[in-house]
Write an enzyme that holds these catalytic residues in place. Structure first.
Site, short mmCIF file in Angstrom:
data_model
loop_
_atom_site.label_atom_id
_atom_site.label_comp_id
_atom_site.label_asym_id
_atom_site.label_seq_id
_atom_site.Cartn_x
_atom_site.Cartn_y
_atom_site.Cartn_z
CD GLU A 12 97.93 96.10 4.18
OE1 GLU A 12 97.55 96.65 3.35
OE2 GLU A 12 99.02 95.59 4.36
CG HIS A 41 102.64 99.36 5.95
ND1 HIS A 41 103.98 99.66 5.92
CD2 HIS A 41 102.38 99.19 4.60
CE1 HIS A 41 104.53 99.90 4.70
NE2 HIS A 41 103.54 99.43 3.83
CG HIS A 47 104.39 98.50 -2.28
ND1 HIS A 47 104.16 99.93 -2.42
CD2 HIS A 47 103.98 98.32 -0.75
CE1 HIS A 47 103.48 100.30 -1.37
NE2 HIS A 47 103.37 99.63 -0.36
CG HIS A 79 118.68 86.67 -1.51
ND1 HIS A 79 118.79 88.20 -1.76
CD2 HIS A 79 118.61 86.81 -0.19
CE1 HIS A 79 118.55 88.86 -0.67
NE2 HIS A 79 118.56 88.18 0.29
CG HIS A 90 118.14 90.45 6.37
ND1 HIS A 90 119.53 90.20 6.42
CD2 HIS A 90 117.91 89.62 5.24
CE1 HIS A 90 120.21 89.68 5.26
NE2 HIS A 90 119.18 89.35 4.55
#
Length: 349
Positions: A81, A84, A147, A264, A321
């Site tokens: 976290e 990032h 986000h 999806h 991906h």
């Protein structure tokens, strides 16, 4: 364009390219953070348990536990976290520099891009707010998805900035190219449709991730052993989640998550068909390089998506991906921009 202007433009373009590379890293780190369930690895913002980095030794962890008794320190989640966050902060500073150069460029370069850098600056500020809300609103799916989309949009617009500066430089050093005769009309509309479809598919992927729906269908080509299992699309796509609950791990029922996952999958089939159609049309207009790029990226992306199901969402495949979706979007941004720029220089028989 004199040598001073040329050097300034090169520095500006290089800064945009560096920011673009950092944005790729930030998108990848964001995906990694989500996939290891580290979105709430730090219960506060912008620090972590009141630290600039994260608690390391036993004393720091005990102090953190005293401050946040409901959030025990998990070192495997705190560092993803915070790493990032720091890379995202670095990206924000790079974009601030790009905006500053854009203001300066208007004094030395005629008609240099200004609106796009200013928009990017506003977008990265909004992204910082979404990063804060992701934590304070406890992984509210709407915020998490927004986000993710904001990160991909930042990357795409930075790449568009690189393309615009490259074209600006070519135009002011080499001049406009001569008209090129094409036998078949270039697929402007189809490329734009494909771009929109990929954005929607990335949005669906974000909704899948934020609602923990990736593994509700562990089989292929069926889902839960059925072609059409029970699926509650109304609840799955109800965007009025309440603020307050902790959404880590997801709160939706199985049928709701199934609806999200199936959507999806259906979206992936649609993007694949549109991509194949666009590849054919690009080949017809002798744009083999663009067609090959889409074919390669789209093929790898399909295999990565299938691998997520076959191998039960391995971390490396899932992160790849996510990055593959961003790369496909960048490819389509490039193609759409080139078609738009060349449209005025081409005519059709």
């Amino acid at each position: 364009m004199n040598s001073r202007q040329s050097r300034f433009l090169v520095r500006w373009q290089n800064l945009c390219l560096i920011a673009c590379l950092v944005a790729v890293l930030v998108v990848g780190l964001g995906a990694f953070t989500r996939l290891v369930d580290a979105g709430l690895g730090c219960p506060d913002w912008p620090g972590c348990y009141g630290h600039l980095m994260w608690p390391n030794d036993a004393l720091e962890k005990q102090i953190a536990l005293d401050k946040f008794p409901d959030s025990p320190v998990d070192s495997s989640k705190t560092w993803p976290e915070m790493v990032h966050r720091y890379f995202a902060g670095g990206l924000g500073l790079l974009i601030l520099g790009i905006a500053g150069m854009a203001i300066r460029a208007r004094r030395v370069l005629p008609n240099a891009p200004l609106k796009l850098p200013m928009f990017l600056l506003g977008l990265v500020i909004l992204q910082a707010a979404f990063g804060m809300w992701t934590v304070t609103l406890k992984l509210l799916p709407q915020v998490v998805t927004a986000h993710l989309l904001g990160g991909v949009a930042t990357l795409s617009l930075l790449w568009l900035m690189v393309l615009r500066l490259r074209h600006y430089r070519q135009k002011h050093t080499l001049g406009d190219s001569n008209p090129v005769r094409l036998g078949i009309k270039a697929p402007h509309k189809l490329a734009a449709i494909m771009l929109v479809a990929v954005v929607l598919q990335i949005s669906l992927g974000g909704w899948v991730s934020s609602n923990y729906a990736a593994l509700v269908c562990p089989d292929l080509p069926t889902c839960q052993g059925q072609w059409l299992p029970p699926a509650d699309f109304a609840d799955g796509f109800d965007f009025s989640h309440k603020i307050g609950p902790n959404y880590e791990g997801g709160v939706l029922e199985l049928t709701s998550r199934t609806a999200i996952h199936l959507s999806h999958r259906f979206g992936a089939v649609l993007v694949l068909l549109l991509g194949l159609w666009l590849i054919v049309r690009l080949l017809q207009t002798k744009q083999a390089l663009s067609a090959s790029a889409i074919a390669v990226i789209l093929g790898i992306q399909v295999l990565l998506g299938l691998g997520n199901i076959w191998f039960m969402l391995p971390l490396a495949v899932a992160v790849a991906h996510n990055l593959g979706g961003a790369l496909l979007l960048l490819c389509l941004v490039t193609i759409n921009y080139q078609l738009c720029v060349h449209r005025t220089n081409h005519y059709y028989e």
